[in-house]
Design an enzyme around this catalytic site. Structure first.
Site, PDB file in Angstrom:
ATOM      1  N   GLN A   1       0.770  -1.228   0.000  1.00  0.00           N
ATOM      2  CA  GLN A   1       0.000   0.000   0.000  1.00  0.00           C
ATOM      3  C   GLN A   1       0.808   1.289   0.000  1.00  0.00           C
ATOM      4  O   GLN A   1       0.244   2.339  -0.246  1.00  0.00           O
ATOM      5  CB  GLN A   1      -0.897   0.000   1.222  1.00  0.00           C
ATOM      6  CG  GLN A   1      -1.810  -1.206   1.281  1.00  0.00           C
ATOM      7  CD  GLN A   1      -3.207  -0.893   0.865  1.00  0.00           C
ATOM      8  OE1 GLN A   1      -3.851  -0.065   1.458  1.00  0.00           O
ATOM      9  NE2 GLN A   1      -3.669  -1.525  -0.177  1.00  0.00           N
TER      10      GLN A   1
ATOM     11  N   LEU B   1      -7.123   2.004   5.209  1.00  0.00           N
ATOM     12  CA  LEU B   1      -6.041   2.480   4.345  1.00  0.00           C
ATOM     13  C   LEU B   1      -6.563   3.177   3.099  1.00  0.00           C
ATOM     14  O   LEU B   1      -5.806   3.473   2.184  1.00  0.00           O
ATOM     15  CB  LEU B   1      -5.087   1.337   3.960  1.00  0.00           C
ATOM     16  CG  LEU B   1      -4.399   0.713   5.169  1.00  0.00           C
ATOM     17  CD1 LEU B   1      -3.733  -0.594   4.802  1.00  0.00           C
ATOM     18  CD2 LEU B   1      -3.390   1.660   5.759  1.00  0.00           C
TER      19      LEU B   1
ATOM     20  N   ASN C   1      -5.112   7.381   4.285  1.00  0.00           N
ATOM     21  CA  ASN C   1      -5.019   6.375   3.230  1.00  0.00           C
ATOM     22  C   ASN C   1      -3.649   6.354   2.580  1.00  0.00           C
ATOM     23  O   ASN C   1      -2.869   7.293   2.712  1.00  0.00           O
ATOM     24  CB  ASN C   1      -6.124   6.555   2.192  1.00  0.00           C
ATOM     25  CG  ASN C   1      -5.998   7.815   1.389  1.00  0.00           C
ATOM     26  OD1 ASN C   1      -5.084   7.937   0.593  1.00  0.00           O
ATOM     27  ND2 ASN C   1      -6.886   8.768   1.592  1.00  0.00           N
ATOM     28  N   CYS C   2      -3.384   5.261   1.885  1.00  0.00           N
ATOM     29  CA  CYS C   2      -2.048   5.062   1.320  1.00  0.00           C
ATOM     30  C   CYS C   2      -2.063   4.787  -0.165  1.00  0.00           C
ATOM     31  O   CYS C   2      -1.066   5.012  -0.831  1.00  0.00           O
ATOM     32  CB  CYS C   2      -1.374   3.866   1.976  1.00  0.00           C
ATOM     33  SG  CYS C   2      -1.237   4.036   3.740  1.00  0.00           S
ATOM     34  N   VAL C   3      -3.109   4.176  -0.679  1.00  0.00           N
ATOM     35  CA  VAL C   3      -3.034   3.760  -2.070  1.00  0.00           C
ATOM     36  C   VAL C   3      -3.794   4.684  -2.991  1.00  0.00           C
ATOM     37  O   VAL C   3      -4.772   5.262  -2.588  1.00  0.00           O
ATOM     38  CB  VAL C   3      -3.600   2.345  -2.263  1.00  0.00           C
ATOM     39  CG1 VAL C   3      -2.686   1.303  -1.723  1.00  0.00           C
ATOM     40  CG2 VAL C   3      -4.967   2.236  -1.696  1.00  0.00           C
TER      41      VAL C   3
END
Lengths: 138, 430
Positions: free
Chosen positions: B113, B211, B243-245
């Protein structure tokens, strides 16, 4: 739980943890194709068929929540969405199967597939509120 | 509503006895900062704080979030309301900004991610965070089997606490420059600037689950109905990223704080159009939510009498459906739209760029193709875990070569195709 709500998925751990799971052995495209067939038989989509933020060739798992309505007319919005999704996945040169991935990576993808569905599964009452799936065996 | 941003320009970082700023150098008491983030029992005992400067041969991977240090010295509430401070409304008064500095959180959560920041070389050209003086927090969970929601929240809080701490320690320092923003309330905006079109900003936030979540005043945005927010509240950290993606088009907390769409709209307010408000909306998974939020957000725009909206997306694939619904619903209410997104057009650029489209979407700006492949040469130092390049979205098994170089798509580079336009990519007519 609403009558007729079904989770079509190739994520076996998730499938075993919900009421009304229907396991598809195969790729993400196989899941979408199964969902499309159900839509042709009168089902409507409850979740958007595309995966969030990963390309089709990156995420081997796909889960789609539908509501089956036997004998109903075809829901054209659902049909349009699922047809577009099938076309996008079919255009992808190589779709990974879950078993193609190393176990630790597979667990992470299975986990995120569940997490993105969690809210919807709870909303439509097919995820037992206490039990969470265990992703050690995917 | 008036907000003054008091900018202290940071050009250098150093570790020292007392956290503070002087002559462009931000000095950090490493132990004090480590103690602060170690207070959280959800984080492990082996945390790290390091420094990465523009031009350094340093790679940071896997990156979770980037946060700009800010602290309010006057006015209601405090930065990052609902997270590190109370939930009181922000956006008024004076806020200190350590301009040029950033807190970067790095650590494994779910392996594919997170993203990469290179401080030099070709990769640095694609990430805006190669230009900031980065205080890097290297994080780990208290135990490997910890619930990932808890760990994500702990990482998010560590970055926010560190950013607030750094700016708070510099609150007494003299600012290098002050920028004043005035923003009229809706009543005034309705009659202001007659003759100019009324324009709003439809601010889409990623909200699909762990995430993939974003917070407004600490509230999980996937659970809200679209609402109205002043752009000045956003500058005080009302919107926080969880969040990461994908790394390339996640909107980091830093980008929310420095949203260039808001900056540009404020600049052109009263000249080219009347910027009335921001409308925050979500990107959920269920179709009922997508329909409800897009109808509600565009209804708000219509109730406010807007002539046009700028719509920015966060993420791609499933959120493309929200973007398109927002677009055609606004247009059919007589509100003109301009869309800002990025593209996933395949490594050769020949594939369909967005997963969805509509005929009304005839004014669209792209931030670039996230599938472009780039080779990142080896760096002398890696902060984090280099092997994550093999599993990060945009990378693949074998992305990391034996010599330390990495071949990845731009998708893996933090902020490379920011859908708020906070990116180094651009285009010009030749």
């Amino acid at each position: 739980m609403r009558n007729g709500v079904v989770l079509i998925t190739n994520n076996s751990s998730l499938c075993g943890a919900v009421f009304g799971g229907r396991l598809v052995e195969g790729s993400s495209l196989d899941v979408l194709t199964a969902a499309r067939d159900a839509v042709h038989l009168g089902a409507s989509l409850l979740t958007h068929p595309l995966c969030g933020n990963l390309r089709p060739h990156q995420q081997p798992f796909r889960s789609v929540l539908i509501e089956e309505n036997p004998g109903a007319l075809v829901d054209l919005e659902s049909l349009s969405l699922i047809d577009s999704a099938v076309t996008i996945y079919r255009d992808c040169a190589r779709l990974p199967l879950p078993e193609d991935l190393e176990a630790a990576v597979r667990r992470d993808y299975a986990f995120v597939d569940f997490e993105l569905m969690r809210d919807s599964l709870e909303r439509y009452g097919i995820l037992p509120r206490i039990v969470s799936p265990v992703f050690g065996k995917v | 509503m008036r907000l003054e941003l008091h900018r202290i320009l940071v050009k250098k970082l150093a570790f020292g006895d007392k956290t503070g700023v002087a002559g462009g150098t931000l000095t950090i008491n490493r132990e004090e900062l480590l103690d602060l983030i170690s207070e959280d029992e959800l984080l492990g005992g082996n945390l790290g704080v390091d420094i990465a400067m523009p031009g350094d041969s340093i790679r940071i991977v896997p990156v979770k979030d980037v946060v700009e240090p800010r602290w309010k010295i006057e006015g209601n509430g405090q930065v990052f309301p609902g997270a590190v401070s109370d939930v009181e409304t922000v956006g008024e008064g004076k806020t200190v900004v350590l301009s040029g500095a950033a807190v970067v959180t790095a650590g494994k959560i779910v392996r594919f991610q997170e993203g990469i920041i290179d401080m030099s070389g070709p990769g640095a050209e694609y990430t805006p965070y190669s230009r900031t003086c980065n205080v890097v927090l290297l994080l780990e969970p208290a135990n490997p089997g910890m619930d990932k929601h808890d760990y994500e929240a702990a990482c998010r809080m560590a970055g926010l606490k560190a950013a607030a701490y750094l700016a708070r320690c510099c609150a007494e320092a003299r600012a290098d420059e002050a920028e004043v923003f005035d923003f009229a309330d809706i009543r005034e905006a309705m009659s202001a600037h007659p003759g100019l079109p009324k324009v709003g900003y439809l601010y889409m936030l990623q909200t699909q689950g762990l995430l993939h979540d974003t917070y407004l005043y600490g509230a999980d945005v996937k659970k809200i109905l679209p609402t109205v927010v002043s752009p000045l509240e956003v500058m005080d950290g009302a919107i926080v990223s969880g969040n990461c993606v994908s790394a390339c088009d996640k909107n980091s907390t830093y980008v929310h704080q420095n949203n260039p769409v808001i900056a540009d709209m404020l600049r052109r307010h009263g000249r080219d159009f009347n910027f009335v408000t921001c409308i925050v909306t979500n990107e959920n998974v269920t179709l009922a939510d997508k329909r409800r939020s897009s109808s509600f957000a565009t209804k708000l725009a219509a109730m406010l009498g807007l002539d046009g909206v700028i719509i920015t997306e966060e993420g791609f694939g499933n959120p493309d459906a929200d973007l398109v619904m927002n677009c055609w619903k606004a247009e059919r209410l007589g509100i003109k739209t301009a869309l800002l997104t990025d593209e996933y057009a395949g490594q050769d650029g020949a594939s369909q760029s967005l997963a969805d489209s509509c005929v009304e979407g005839d004014a669209c700006v792209t931030a670039g193709n996230a599938n472009e492949v780039i080779v990142l040469p080896p760096m002398k130092k890696v902060l984090g875990v280099a092997e994550e390049a093999n599993v990060i979205a945009g990378g693949w098994q074998g992305s990391l070569a034996g010599d330390g170089s990495i071949t990845v798509e731009l998708q893996a580079i933090t902020g490379a195709t920011s859908e708020l336009g906070y990116t180094k990519l651009g285009a010009c007519t030749i």
